[in-house]
Every structure is written in C-alpha cells, then in structure tokens.
Design an enzyme around this catalytic site. Structure first.
Site, short mmCIF file in Angstrom:
data_model
loop_
_atom_site.label_atom_id
_atom_site.label_comp_id
_atom_site.label_asym_id
_atom_site.label_seq_id
_atom_site.Cartn_x
_atom_site.Cartn_y
_atom_site.Cartn_z
N THR A 58 0.86 -1.18 0.00
CA THR A 58 0.00 0.00 0.00
C THR A 58 0.90 1.24 0.00
O THR A 58 2.07 1.15 0.38
CB THR A 58 -0.88 0.03 1.26
OG1 THR A 58 0.00 0.08 2.40
CG2 THR A 58 -1.74 -1.20 1.37
N GLU B 88 -5.75 -3.48 -1.45
CA GLU B 88 -6.18 -4.60 -0.60
C GLU B 88 -7.33 -5.38 -1.21
O GLU B 88 -7.69 -6.44 -0.72
CB GLU B 88 -6.65 -4.07 0.77
CG GLU B 88 -5.55 -3.54 1.66
CD GLU B 88 -5.28 -2.05 1.44
OE1 GLU B 88 -5.52 -1.55 0.33
OE2 GLU B 88 -4.81 -1.40 2.39
N LYS C 287 -14.49 16.26 11.88
CA LYS C 287 -15.45 16.01 12.97
C LYS C 287 -15.74 17.32 13.69
O LYS C 287 -14.95 17.79 14.48
CB LYS C 287 -14.89 14.93 13.90
CG LYS C 287 -14.78 13.60 13.16
CD LYS C 287 -14.40 12.43 14.02
CE LYS C 287 -14.49 11.16 13.19
NZ LYS C 287 -13.75 10.04 13.67
N TRP D 254 -20.07 14.65 11.26
CA TRP D 254 -19.03 14.51 10.25
C TRP D 254 -19.29 15.41 9.05
O TRP D 254 -20.41 15.47 8.55
CB TRP D 254 -18.95 13.05 9.76
CG TRP D 254 -18.42 12.09 10.78
CD1 TRP D 254 -18.13 12.34 12.08
CD2 TRP D 254 -18.11 10.71 10.57
NE1 TRP D 254 -17.66 11.21 12.70
CE2 TRP D 254 -17.64 10.19 11.80
CE3 TRP D 254 -18.18 9.85 9.47
CZ2 TRP D 254 -17.24 8.86 11.95
CZ3 TRP D 254 -17.79 8.53 9.62
CH2 TRP D 254 -17.32 8.04 10.84
P1 AMP Z 1 -4.84 2.48 -3.57
O1 AMP Z 1 -4.77 1.27 -2.73
O2 AMP Z 1 -3.55 3.21 -3.69
O3 AMP Z 1 -5.46 2.19 -4.90
O4 AMP Z 1 -5.80 3.52 -2.83
C1 AMP Z 1 -7.09 3.16 -2.49
C2 AMP Z 1 -7.83 4.37 -2.03
O5 AMP Z 1 -7.99 5.31 -3.09
C3 AMP Z 1 -9.24 4.08 -1.59
O6 AMP Z 1 -9.30 3.58 -0.28
C4 AMP Z 1 -9.90 5.44 -1.73
O7 AMP Z 1 -9.63 6.27 -0.62
C5 AMP Z 1 -9.21 6.01 -2.94
N1 AMP Z 1 -10.04 5.82 -4.14
C6 AMP Z 1 -9.93 4.87 -5.07
N2 AMP Z 1 -10.85 5.02 -6.03
C7 AMP Z 1 -11.59 6.10 -5.69
C8 AMP Z 1 -12.71 6.79 -6.27
N3 AMP Z 1 -13.25 6.41 -7.42
N4 AMP Z 1 -13.19 7.85 -5.59
C9 AMP Z 1 -12.66 8.26 -4.43
N5 AMP Z 1 -11.60 7.67 -3.85
C10 AMP Z 1 -11.07 6.61 -4.47
#
Ligand code: AMP
Length: 541
Positions: free
Chosen positions: A185, A330, A439, A444
């Site tokens: 990640t 994940e 918050k 929220w």
């Molecule tokens: P990653 O593991 O680097 O792909 O990041 C995942 C995170 O990216 C998610 O938990 C979201 O917070 C954000 N994310 C992915 N797709 C979207 C989307 N379409 N809109 C908003 N946030 C997104």
C-alpha cells in the site's frame, strides 16, 4: 456429501494457457522503453513466460520466492508476471514513484530475491541493490544492444537471458491458495503494508472484472491499461484481458496526452482505464488539437474521485461511456463500478451525471456495509455515511507479516478506511477517508464533497479541504486552493459560490491560497503533509 466435479485449481497460468490456445494470434502491442512500438501475441507471451519460469527454476528460485518488478506496462512486464507465477513465485510490483529509501524498505520487508527492471530504472536499481541483501539477480528488460554499463554484478539483458531456455517446462504444481503476487500500500500513514494475492483471488477477481455490469469486456475489445501494473495490478487488466482474449495495448513509460491519444487512435483502442489526472491530460490535448475518439467505447476512471467535468466531457463531447470505479490495493483492487442498473437506466443528461459521481454498486464477489464507530450497521439511504467495510474472495484477510491487524475484524470484514454512503439501489459514494473526515461538534463533514464543490468554481484548478483544531467545535474545515493559471479568485468569491450548495455548518471557515497541493506517489492529495503545512494556522476570530 461432496459434489462430483473435477478439481481444477484456479491458478493464473491457466489464464495464459487459455489465451495462447484460444487466442494465439491476438496482439499485445507495446510502446517499448527503447522507443519503437513492438508487437507480440498471446502465443508469444506464453512462450516467453514458459522460458522465464524455466530459467528461474533452473537458477534455484523456489515457489513462494518474491521476485520484484520495477517496470512500466509492456508485453515484457506481462510475460514476467506469468513466468514468475508459473514457477510458483510471487511477482512483487514496486512503485518507482516512491522515494528510493522507501522502495528499499519495501524490498527488504518482502525479502525480494531477484528483480526485473526497465532501462528507465537502472540508476534507481543501482542505488537499491546494495541496500537489499536478499537480492541475487537483476534482469534488465532489454536486448544486448541497449544494455547499459553498470557496476552491479549478476545483471543480465532479458532478451539474451531468454536465449538460454527452450521453454520446455511444466508449470509448477501449486495450489490455488498459493501466493502469486504482492503489492505494498502507498503508506500515507505509517509504513507501507504488503498485500499478498493468491492464484485463486487473482483468477476470481479477473472473472469478476469482465462481467457485463463490471468492465463488460470481451474478445472484440482492444484494451489499453494506462493504470500501471505497479499500481494495484493495473486494476486486474493483466489477467482479465488474456482471460477473454482481448488485444492489449501497453503504453510503456509515456502517459502524456499526445502519447496516449496516438495509441488510442492507431491501435483502435475500445476500452481503457486510468486515474483522473491522466484523463485531464488527454482531454486537454484533444481540446488543443481538435482530435476525436472514434474507436473508444468505454473508459474506467478510479483511484481518486472522478471530477464531474471529466465524465461530462467524455460522454457529451466524445461519446465515450465513463465507468467510475472505486477500489484498493487490498481488494485486488476492484470494489465497485458505476454501471447502470435498470433502476437508473432511464437517466440522461445531468441526472445521469449525478449518478456517475457515485462510485457505484459492488459486483458479485464484493460484500459491502457501512457502520458507525461502534460497528453498528447504518442504513442504505444515500445520505447516512459511515465507515465502509468489505469482504470477498479477492479482499485481503491480513497484511504480509501480520502488520495492521486492526484493519480486519473477526467476521472477516476489512475496514477500508474510506467513509461512504450507499443508496437504496446499492450505489456507494465515497465521502472521505476516515482520517480526513472533519469532525465538527460531533458530526461529520465530508472533505471530498467540499472539494468537488470548490473545483466547480471556474477559477479554481485544485482544491483540498482539511480539518483543523477549533476551540468550540473540535475541528472546522479549511479550504486550500490552487488557482487556475492567470486567475485570482477571492476568498469571498469562492465561499459565495459554494454558499447554498451545502449545509451552512459544512461551509469552510476560511480559504487559503497556495501554489501547489502536495500529492502522494499514487497521485492522491497528501493530506498529512497539508495538515503539517497548516499546523500553526488559526481560524480568523
Ligand atoms: P490504492 O490502494 O492506492 O489504490 O488507494 C485506495 C484508495 O484510493 C481508496 O481507499 C480510496 O480512498 C481512494 N479511491 C480509489 N478510487 C476512488 C474513487 N473512485 N473515488 C474516491 N476515492 C477513491
């Protein structure tokens, strides 16, 4: 009583076997790192992946060994994946946009034993290699003619190395639950955490991605994954495309508007996928040149919330269907895809754009729920937002080495760290990251909703909202803005524009103007850095 059906393990090498048998001549086209466009086929990818598996095995690599890749999307990278998985190894994609120290930390954590790299990253690998004790071999994905001088030992040129094998190799006999892929990640808070995919999870995820109401792709498609293989598995396209026998077009290291347009046009691409920033660059290029997109049918946009203006341009100006998608490393990574169920099928114009702002429903294979902080499930009413939790066969059950155990509960739910609401038809919409939600007075406020609203102002290029300490309310929102070139929006002008479009108590208490908003290696707004930058800021009054 057991069913009387055959045991046919869901292993990834069956995907490339299938593609080579059923779609042997389907092309995999790459913009090579050396420059020219190169072409191979699924038969070619299959043959080379057999050779890679044979060579790795011959050189003493064992099932379960982590083999890193530091590479752009190319046919070579794809055959490296299938070769590594086919010998029972674990391909470990590294994100070159991270700091070298971070990459070295990740490689040591994973104990990577070999690395496949592109020419682009040789200077980086030269820095990394001495810092990673487990590393035994560097395979540079090029030919002898392009091989650079290097002081590193045990380095080979890929094409020369492949000549040492005949490809007469039986795939390793691994079970479907064996690990086959790994990705860390991005680690915006704390150290990066390793996600370990299995053959079974990759195969099921790829099948899920192809379904008509997910990506809806088939053998007649020409697929351009702009989203990198090093970022969340190129959203599974490295496995789903051969699984359905679609032609693939790989962009290599060039993702600017012109380079992507050239591939879309010359290769007659019908389906593509990337984060919003890539599409901003393409749309700017199209506007500048007046070029159109006659072949493209669908574009998947995710990784960050897709701005409404991008969806609108693609759909109205270019006749391309936008699928807004959400997911995480994940989750292999797909979690939801905003395609239309019958309940929304009659929407057009602005009403359709409203729905497409949502990240959409989960496909079969992803279970979702939203809860409050005490794990009480919240209603699906399209308004009430809470912590988004998921489970499924392609969702991580824990991180490599047992890190971050608090993200998983005893019922198998993974807390995504995202905050969302879900409507009565199952359409999920992200409203925040849980650590970014503001918050205020026990309630929220969604920073993403405020950001989306602020970027609708004609003079605003980018907006970020962070919660800062407030004596009375605990936290209040500060809006941080980068103005469009040549524009100078005012505080009152921006707040006036937003007024009436959100609840009064959601309105930012102040606006700060900056030249640049910090981003992470995967292109997301780095709110931790922004909060540090404004740590000493005090709201007026
Ligand atoms: P990653 O593991 O680097 O792909 O990041 C995942 C995170 O990216 C998610 O938990 C979201 O917070 C954000 N994310 C992915 N797709 C979207 C989307 N379409 N809109 C908003 N946030 C997104």
């Amino acid at each position: 009583m057991l069913g009387l059906m055959q045991e046919w393990p869901l292993v990834c090498h069956k995907i490339i076997d299938f593609a080579a048998r059923q779609h042997p001549h389907r092309e995999v086209v790459s913009r090579s790192i050396e420059g020219p466009i190169t072409r191979t086929t699924y038969a070619g990818i299959h043959a080379n992946s057999k050779k890679i598996a044979q060579l790795l095995t011959r050189e003493g690599y064992k099932p379960g060994d982590r083999i890193a890749t530091l590479a752009w999307n190319t046919g070579r990278h794809l055959e490296a994946w299938f070769g590594i998985m086919g010998m029972g190894g674990v391909y470990h994609t590294l994100n070159p946009r991270l700091f070298p120290e971070q990459i070295a930390w990740i490689m040591n954590h994973a104990t990577d034993r070999a690395i496949f790299t592109d020419l682009t990253f040789m200077p980086l690998v030269e820095k990394l290699a001495p810092a990673v004790e487990s590393l035994r071999k560097v395979i540079v994905m090029t030919d002898a003619a392009h091989m650079p001088e290097t002081a590193l030992t045990n380095v080979v040129a890929y094409e020369e190395w492949l000549k040492e094998a005949d490809g007469d190799f039986e795939w390793a006999d691994v079970g479907e639950d064996a690990a086959c892929g790994m990705c860390y990640t991005s680690g915006t808070t704390g150290d990066p955490k390793g996600v370990l995919y299995s053959h079974r999870s990759n195969v099921l995820h790829a099948m899920m991605a192809c379904m008509p109401d997910a990506m809806g792709i088939g053998a007649k498609d020409v697929i351009l994954p702009v989203v990198p293989m090093f970022h969340a598995n190129a959203w599974g396209l490295g496995q789903s495309s051969p699984m359905i026998g679609a032609k693939m077009v790989m962009p290599g290291g060039k993702m600017d508007g012109q380079s992507i347009y050239e591939l879309l046009d010359t290769e007659k691409v019908t389906f593509t996928a990337a984060v919003p920033t890539v599409w901003l660059m393409l749309l700017q290029y199209l506007e500048l040149t007046g070029n159109k997109l006659p072949y493209l049918n669908k574009v998947v946009i995710g990784g960050a919330a897709c701005p409404r203006a991008i969806t609108e341009k693609f759909e109205k100006d270019y006749g391309v269907e936008v699928i807004h998608a959400w997911g995480m490393t994940e989750m292999s990574p797909l979690g939801s895809l905003c395609t239309m169920k019958p309940e929304y099928a009659d929407r057009t114009g602005d009403a359709l754009l409203d729905i497409k702002q949502k990240q959409g429903p989960a496909p079969f294979g992803v279970e979702m729920k939203i809860t409050d902080d005490d794990d009480n499930e919240l209603p699906w009413d399209g308004k009430t937002f809470g912590r988004l939790k998921v489970r499924g066969p392609a969702v991580a059950s824990s991180y490599y080495g047992g890190d971050g155990a608090d993200h998983f509960d005893s019922h198998g739910w993974f807390d995504t760290g995202d905050v969302a609401h879900i409507d009565e038809f199952g359409y999920m919409q992200i409203t925040d990251r849980s650590k970014d939600v503001i918050k205020s007075g026990g309630e929220w406020i969604s920073s993403i909703d405020l950001e989306n609203l602020a970027v609708g102002h004609p003079d605003v290029a980018e907006a970020a909202v962070i919660g800062l300490p407030h004596d009375k309310w605990g936290e209040r929102p500060l809006l941080v803005i980068v103005a469009k070139e040549g524009c100078s929006p005012s505080r009152d002008g921006v707040l006036g524009f937003m007024d009436g479009k959100v609840a009064k108590w959601w309105m930012p208490d102040d606006v700060a103007f900056v030249d640049e908003i910090p981003h992470t290696a995967t292109g997301k707004i780095k709110k931790t850095a922004l909060r540090e930058q404004f740590a000493h800021y005090r709201f007026p009054g």
